[in-house]
Motif scaffolding. Structure first.
Motif, PDB file in Angstrom:
ATOM      1  N   LEU A   1      65.316 137.047  86.756  1.00 40.90           N
ATOM      2  CA  LEU A   1      64.008 137.670  86.504  1.00 40.90           C
ATOM      3  C   LEU A   1      64.053 138.464  85.195  1.00 40.90           C
ATOM      4  O   LEU A   1      64.564 137.988  84.197  1.00 40.90           O
ATOM      5  N   ASP A   2      63.529 139.683  85.230  1.00 38.84           N
ATOM      6  CA  ASP A   2      63.528 140.519  84.024  1.00 38.84           C
ATOM      7  C   ASP A   2      64.654 141.549  84.048  1.00 38.84           C
ATOM      8  O   ASP A   2      64.578 142.593  83.392  1.00 38.84           O
ATOM      9  N   SER A   3      65.683 141.263  84.800  1.00 39.24           N
ATOM     10  CA  SER A   3      66.782 142.211  84.991  1.00 39.24           C
ATOM     11  C   SER A   3      67.640 142.342  83.735  1.00 39.24           C
ATOM     12  O   SER A   3      67.656 141.460  82.876  1.00 39.24           O
ATOM     13  N   ILE A   4      68.379 143.459  83.665  1.00 39.13           N
ATOM     14  CA  ILE A   4      69.324 143.660  82.564  1.00 39.13           C
ATOM     15  C   ILE A   4      70.383 142.565  82.597  1.00 39.13           C
ATOM     16  O   ILE A   4      71.030 142.346  83.624  1.00 39.13           O
ATOM     17  N   CYS A   5      70.553 141.886  81.487  1.00 38.09           N
ATOM     18  CA  CYS A   5      71.648 140.924  81.357  1.00 38.09           C
ATOM     19  C   CYS A   5      71.785 140.566  79.879  1.00 38.09           C
ATOM     20  O   CYS A   5      70.884 140.824  79.077  1.00 38.09           O
ATOM     21  N   THR A   6      72.908 139.996  79.525  1.00 40.85           N
ATOM     22  CA  THR A   6      73.126 139.627  78.124  1.00 40.85           C
ATOM     23  C   THR A   6      72.397 138.329  77.795  1.00 40.85           C
ATOM     24  O   THR A   6      72.263 137.432  78.639  1.00 40.85           O
ATOM     25  N   ASN A   7      71.921 138.242  76.562  1.00 39.10           N
ATOM     26  CA  ASN A   7      71.320 137.002  76.069  1.00 39.10           C
ATOM     27  C   ASN A   7      72.146 136.390  74.948  1.00 39.10           C
ATOM     28  O   ASN A   7      71.753 135.386  74.363  1.00 39.10           O
ATOM     29  N   ASP A   8      73.285 136.998  74.682  1.00 37.59           N
ATOM     30  CA  ASP A   8      74.148 136.510  73.612  1.00 37.59           C
ATOM     31  C   ASP A   8      74.840 135.219  74.069  1.00 37.59           C
ATOM     32  O   ASP A   8      75.589 135.222  75.051  1.00 37.59           O
ATOM     33  N   GLU A   9      74.583 134.148  73.349  1.00 40.31           N
ATOM     34  CA  GLU A   9      75.060 132.839  73.795  1.00 40.31           C
ATOM     35  C   GLU A   9      76.586 132.741  73.794  1.00 40.31           C
ATOM     36  O   GLU A   9      77.175 132.092  74.676  1.00 40.31           O
ATOM     37  N   LEU A  10      77.239 133.388  72.831  1.00 41.40           N
ATOM     38  CA  LEU A  10      78.698 133.354  72.811  1.00 41.40           C
ATOM     39  C   LEU A  10      79.278 134.072  74.032  1.00 41.40           C
ATOM     40  O   LEU A  10      80.243 133.600  74.644  1.00 41.40           O
ATOM     41  N   THR A  11      78.666 135.204  74.381  1.00 37.16           N
ATOM     42  CA  THR A  11      79.113 135.936  75.572  1.00 37.16           C
ATOM     43  C   THR A  11      78.869 135.116  76.826  1.00 37.16           C
ATOM     44  O   THR A  11      79.733 135.027  77.710  1.00 37.16           O
TER      45      THR A  11
ATOM     46  N   ALA B   1      76.911 141.757  86.990  1.00 33.70           N
ATOM     47  CA  ALA B   1      76.672 140.657  87.928  1.00 33.70           C
ATOM     48  C   ALA B   1      75.499 139.789  87.454  1.00 33.70           C
ATOM     49  O   ALA B   1      75.567 138.553  87.509  1.00 33.70           O
ATOM     50  N   ASN B   2      74.438 140.448  86.968  1.00 35.57           N
ATOM     51  CA  ASN B   2      73.280 139.698  86.474  1.00 35.57           C
ATOM     52  C   ASN B   2      73.674 138.741  85.351  1.00 35.57           C
ATOM     53  O   ASN B   2      73.222 137.599  85.300  1.00 35.57           O
ATOM     54  N   SER B   3      74.519 139.229  84.440  1.00 32.14           N
ATOM     55  CA  SER B   3      74.923 138.408  83.299  1.00 32.14           C
ATOM     56  C   SER B   3      75.737 137.198  83.742  1.00 32.14           C
ATOM     57  O   SER B   3      75.550 136.080  83.240  1.00 32.14           O
ATOM     58  N   PHE B   4      76.644 137.399  84.689  1.00 27.08           N
ATOM     59  CA  PHE B   4      77.433 136.278  85.211  1.00 27.08           C
ATOM     60  C   PHE B   4      76.523 135.279  85.915  1.00 27.08           C
ATOM     61  O   PHE B   4      76.676 134.051  85.743  1.00 27.08           O
ATOM     62  N   LEU B   5      75.585 135.793  86.704  1.00 26.81           N
ATOM     63  CA  LEU B   5      74.667 134.900  87.421  1.00 26.81           C
ATOM     64  C   LEU B   5      73.811 134.102  86.434  1.00 26.81           C
ATOM     65  O   LEU B   5      73.630 132.886  86.587  1.00 26.81           O
ATOM     66  N   TYR B   6      73.311 134.782  85.413  1.00 23.42           N
ATOM     67  CA  TYR B   6      72.474 134.129  84.405  1.00 23.42           C
ATOM     68  C   TYR B   6      73.282 133.062  83.656  1.00 23.42           C
ATOM     69  O   TYR B   6      72.779 131.966  83.390  1.00 23.42           O
ATOM     70  N   ALA B   7      74.535 133.371  83.357  1.00 23.71           N
ATOM     71  CA  ALA B   7      75.398 132.404  82.674  1.00 23.71           C
ATOM     72  C   ALA B   7      75.607 131.155  83.517  1.00 23.71           C
ATOM     73  O   ALA B   7      75.790 130.054  82.981  1.00 23.71           O
ATOM     74  N   CYS B   8      75.561 131.336  84.838  1.00 20.92           N
ATOM     75  CA  CYS B   8      75.776 130.205  85.752  1.00 20.92           C
ATOM     76  C   CYS B   8      74.473 129.483  86.098  1.00 20.92           C
ATOM     77  O   CYS B   8      74.462 128.599  86.960  1.00 20.92           O
TER      78      CYS B   8
END
Length: 376
Positions: free
Chosen positions: A237-247, A225-232
């Protein structure tokens, strides 16, 4: 697929590939569910007066030190307690001593080989389905029984390779899984809702992409969920999420394509500047979506359930399932650990012992090991 209860195996020496990949902490098995799941097949074969050579992996073996932390010795001890019958442990998965012990087995006797993934160091012979290794293992018995449903999404030497050299059948756990998961395939009652949790979106992106065309709602939790939110564009914050731009770009595309299916959380439990659980409004939102569904698949948890103060979202969501009239399936190691820890079993119609396997099977409708065995 042919199962062991469809053939005569009396007094055969049977190699059984089980799934004993259990969580171990401080020298103790934290959850023995996967061991218990194997008992039905083991008991059936013992009643046929078979001798049994049991095999399994445990964890991942990448270094010499990994071997020290991933021995199946504790599993042999646990099996001895559950079966009330001695299970001899062989401290290697290969070698002349193993061959001699297996050759000398008498009907009713059981041995458990050491972790098959010991053969992954220094070369990945097990994981890369080395057929020389599979042929050696096949020499330990007369019949091969595959009962490790949780490993069927990978065609490893001990899961699939042995089938090239011995008559091969499936155990009663695999049969139970196939029956339990069947309602998620043909004429699935709709709406079909999926909850997907977990730390790393990269690990589950393939499954998400396969499931989205098939389901009506995909609800997100944990690091996914964090990764989807970050992508949007949201601050996680400092939560686990992907930083891979392609992902991240793939996630943005999925949200645009499936904007009416992908459901994201709206409030969180935050500590040390990290999202560690979903809060009440998110759980209530998710529960309303799931209440509309006639078929539900749960894979993962809402947050870091291992700590009780961050398990409330998971417990609340799973508890709410009790009141929903639907066919409800849960699968995955963390999912089952949470269900067992908080005694939520009765909220589900079926609990799948497979983590990646159940996810692979439900999303792609195939399993690599079964495909290999069928094709050999």
């Amino acid at each position: 697929m042919r199962y062991i209860d469809e053939i005569d195996l009396r007094e055969k020496k049977v190699i059984v590939r089980c799934d004993f990949n259990v969580p171990i902490e401080d020298g103790h098995i934290k959850d023995n569910t996967r061991i218990k799941k194997s008992i039905k097949t083991i008991d059936y074969l013992l009643k046929q007066n078979c001798s049994l050579v049991l095999m399994s992996h445990l964890g991942r073996i990448k270094t010499r030190e990994d071997k020290l932390n991933n021995s199946l010795k504790l599993v042999a001890d646990e099996l001895t307690k559950i079966l009330n019958k001695k299970v001899d442990f062989l401290d290697s998965p290969v070698g002349m001593a193993v061959l001699k012990k297996c050759q000398d087995l008498k009907p009713g006797q059981i041995v458990l080989l050491e972790n098959t993934r010991y053969c992954d160091y220094p070369e990945k012979m097990e994981s890369k389905n080395n057929l020389d290794l599979a042929k050696y293992w096949s020499s330990l018995g007369e019949v091969f029984v595959v009962d490790a449903f949780g490993s069927l999404h990978r065609a490893h030497a001990s899961v699939a390779g042995i089938s090239k050299y011995l008559p091969t059948y499936y155990g009663l756990l695999v049969k139970e899984e196939m029956v339990g998961l069947a309602p998620l395939f043909t004429d699935v009652p709709r709406p079909f809702g999926v909850f997907m949790g977990g730390a790393k979106v990269d690990d589950k992106l393939k499954y998400i992409k396969d499931l989205l065309p098939r389901c009506d709602y995909l609800l997100l939790g944990g690091g996914i969920a964090n990764s989807f939110l970050y992508a949007c564009g949201y601050d996680v914050l400092d939560s686990i999420c992907t930083n891979d731009e392609l992902t991240l770009e793939e996630l943005r595309t999925l949200v645009k394509t499936y904007k009416n299916k992908i459901i994201m959380p709206i409030d969180f439990v935050i500590e040390d500047n990290k999202i560690l659980d979903l809060d009440i409004k998110s759980i209530d939102k998710y529960s309303k979506y799931l209440a509309q569904c006639k078929t539900i698949f749960i894979n993962g948890t809402c947050g870091m359930f291992e700590e009780k103060r961050f398990a409330k979202g998971t417990v609340r969501l799973f508890n709410n399932l009790r009141d929903i009239d639907a066919y409800k399936v849960a699968g995955g190691g963390d999912t089952l650990n949470a269900i067992n820890e908080y005694k939520l079993n009765d909220a589900f119609s079926f609990l799948s012992s497979g983590g990646g396997a159940s996810l692979e099977y439900i999303s792609s409708q195939k399993l690599e090991a079964i495909d290999f065995i069928n094709g050999k």
